[in-house]
Design a protein around this motif. Sequence first.
Motif, PDB file in Angstrom:
ATOM      1  N   UNK A 180       0.943  -1.218   0.086  1.00 13.28           N
ATOM      2  CA  UNK A 180       0.023  -0.015  -0.044  1.00 13.28           C
ATOM      3  C   UNK A 180       0.880   1.231  -0.213  1.00 13.28           C
ATOM      4  N   UNK A 181       1.921   1.244   0.734  1.00 14.15           N
ATOM      5  CA  UNK A 181       2.726   2.538   0.754  1.00 14.15           C
ATOM      6  C   UNK A 181       3.591   2.479  -0.391  1.00 14.15           C
ATOM      7  N   UNK A 182       4.405   1.683  -0.849  1.00 18.29           N
ATOM      8  CA  UNK A 182       5.134   1.547  -1.950  1.00 18.29           C
ATOM      9  C   UNK A 182       4.460   2.009  -3.244  1.00 18.29           C
ATOM     10  N   UNK A 183       3.245   1.481  -3.382  1.00 15.79           N
ATOM     11  CA  UNK A 183       2.830   1.746  -4.772  1.00 15.79           C
ATOM     12  C   UNK A 183       1.616   3.123  -4.790  1.00 15.79           C
ATOM     13  N   UNK A 184       1.302   3.454  -3.569  1.00 12.93           N
ATOM     14  CA  UNK A 184       0.364   4.514  -3.558  1.00 12.93           C
ATOM     15  C   UNK A 184      -1.100   4.133  -3.917  1.00 12.93           C
ATOM     16  N   UNK A 185      -1.130   2.832  -4.092  1.00 14.40           N
ATOM     17  CA  UNK A 185      -2.446   2.106  -4.700  1.00 14.40           C
ATOM     18  C   UNK A 185      -3.856   2.611  -3.830  1.00 14.40           C
ATOM     19  N   UNK A 216       0.757   1.857 -14.335  1.00 13.69           N
ATOM     20  CA  UNK A 216       1.631   1.019 -13.941  1.00 13.69           C
ATOM     21  C   UNK A 216       2.133   1.440 -12.593  1.00 13.69           C
ATOM     22  N   UNK A 217       2.367   0.680 -11.698  1.00 12.02           N
ATOM     23  CA  UNK A 217       2.847   1.073 -10.232  1.00 12.02           C
ATOM     24  C   UNK A 217       4.238   0.250  -9.846  1.00 12.02           C
ATOM     25  N   UNK A 218       4.922   0.642  -9.196  1.00 13.35           N
ATOM     26  CA  UNK A 218       6.133   0.168  -8.619  1.00 13.35           C
ATOM     27  C   UNK A 218       6.124  -0.306  -7.306  1.00 13.35           C
ATOM     28  N   UNK A 219       7.277  -1.215  -6.986  1.00 13.75           N
ATOM     29  CA  UNK A 219       7.203  -1.874  -5.673  1.00 13.75           C
ATOM     30  C   UNK A 219       8.724  -1.216  -5.079  1.00 13.75           C
ATOM     31  N   UNK A 297       4.484  12.178  -9.731  1.00 14.83           N
ATOM     32  CA  UNK A 297       3.499  11.508  -8.636  1.00 14.83           C
ATOM     33  C   UNK A 297       2.028  11.680  -9.106  1.00 14.83           C
ATOM     34  N   UNK A 298       1.768  12.634  -9.868  1.00 16.01           N
ATOM     35  CA  UNK A 298       0.216  12.591 -10.387  1.00 16.01           C
ATOM     36  C   UNK A 298      -0.018  11.169 -11.227  1.00 16.01           C
ATOM     37  N   UNK A 299       1.119  10.880 -12.045  1.00 14.84           N
ATOM     38  CA  UNK A 299       0.895   9.683 -12.785  1.00 14.84           C
ATOM     39  C   UNK A 299       0.787   8.580 -11.890  1.00 14.84           C
ATOM     40  N   UNK A 300       1.710   8.322 -10.926  1.00 17.93           N
ATOM     41  CA  UNK A 300       1.863   7.178 -10.159  1.00 17.93           C
ATOM     42  C   UNK A 300       0.352   7.097  -9.161  1.00 17.93           C
ATOM     43  N   UNK A 301      -0.100   8.047  -8.972  1.00 13.82           N
ATOM     44  CA  UNK A 301      -1.345   8.052  -8.107  1.00 13.82           C
ATOM     45  C   UNK A 301      -2.713   7.798  -9.016  1.00 13.82           C
ATOM     46  N   UNK A 302      -2.370   7.947 -10.278  1.00 17.74           N
ATOM     47  CA  UNK A 302      -3.433   7.761 -11.256  1.00 17.74           C
ATOM     48  C   UNK A 302      -4.628   8.959 -11.095  1.00 17.74           C
ATOM     49  N   UNK A 303      -4.069  10.165 -10.859  1.00 18.37           N
ATOM     50  CA  UNK A 303      -4.910  11.381 -10.872  1.00 18.37           C
ATOM     51  C   UNK A 303      -4.996  11.903 -12.156  1.00 18.37           C
ATOM     52  N   UNK A 304      -6.201  12.215 -12.410  1.00 15.31           N
ATOM     53  CA  UNK A 304      -6.510  12.654 -13.826  1.00 15.31           C
ATOM     54  C   UNK A 304      -6.297  14.170 -13.906  1.00 15.31           C
TER      55      UNK A 304
END
Length: 330
Positions: A180-185, A216-219, A297-304
């Motif tokens: 949960x922490x590493x991916x920000x999912x 794509x999210x990362x570990x 960070x916007x891309x990693x969080x999936x914020x439009x």
Amino acid sequence: MQAAGEHLLSQVTQSLYGFCSGIDIVELRMKLSEIISEYDIKRIESEVAHPDLKEKIELSLAGKQLEGLSKITLDGYRIHLRIFADGVKKKVDDVTTADIRVYLARYKDQKIATISTKLSVLKSFFGWLTAEEILPRDPTTKIKPPKKEKRLPKALSIEELEMLREACQNVRQRTLIEILYATGCRLSEVYAINRKDIDYNTQSCRVIGKGNKEREVYFSFKALFHLKKYLFSRGDQESALFITERQPYRRLSKRGIQREIGIIAAAAGLQKKVSPHTLRHTFATLTLNNGADLVAVQELLGHENPATTQIYASITAERKREQHRKHLVQ
């Protein structure tokens, strides 16, 4: 003639007789009766939503589904719109800006976020009907959203994050925290991950976020280490990444994940409320405070919308002081 037709006939003739003196009420009633007899008339009970509005709600939701909105979002829209329909009880063409303002005013004692959500759903609904030319105008256009409360997300500090890690009682708990922490999912995204989704070469996986959009999210090395350890400890064939502890093994529910995080937080002795979303906030805040690019960070969080990510950019006092010392020209 049906009872509803008789009732309508009586109301119309009485109203016209009141406005127009000197008319033959008997002849008028007979003429109107001939006209009405060719129609199937139903009375709309004031206690229920107008069928036209209900029909347009379902039509708009079908359109939104084709646009890619998730089932969770559509279900939320349906609930809000049905409450609105039950409150307004009009044909969609007859709904005015005043009707919407009166409806929203009923929630004046609720949180600003609640009113904003209700207005946002109505703007989406009427905006769609107008764009599809089902409505000639959008009654929500003149209504401005209420000013949002400026509340920063309650992220964990580095010390609190370590306290959570230390409080884990088993490998599944530790893996949940790290993933949960590493991916920000989001909770729903972690819930849906399957074992086969993990790409160990790139230390990543693809998740389906809001609007059915894939990213794509990362570990981290820690997350991957504990994930391998957790999967190696399992002897089941279940496809889900996280499963229940007891047989029959099945995918760990969203509520189950929330409960597990709550148990860890209680064991850590943290006074603040900790949820899966708290770890998403923590990921965003700590990475930005550590110098990460806002767009990344916007891309990693999936914020439009970049404005959604911008809220995390309100950095800590310590970070402000550090930036001041680093960049001020003496």
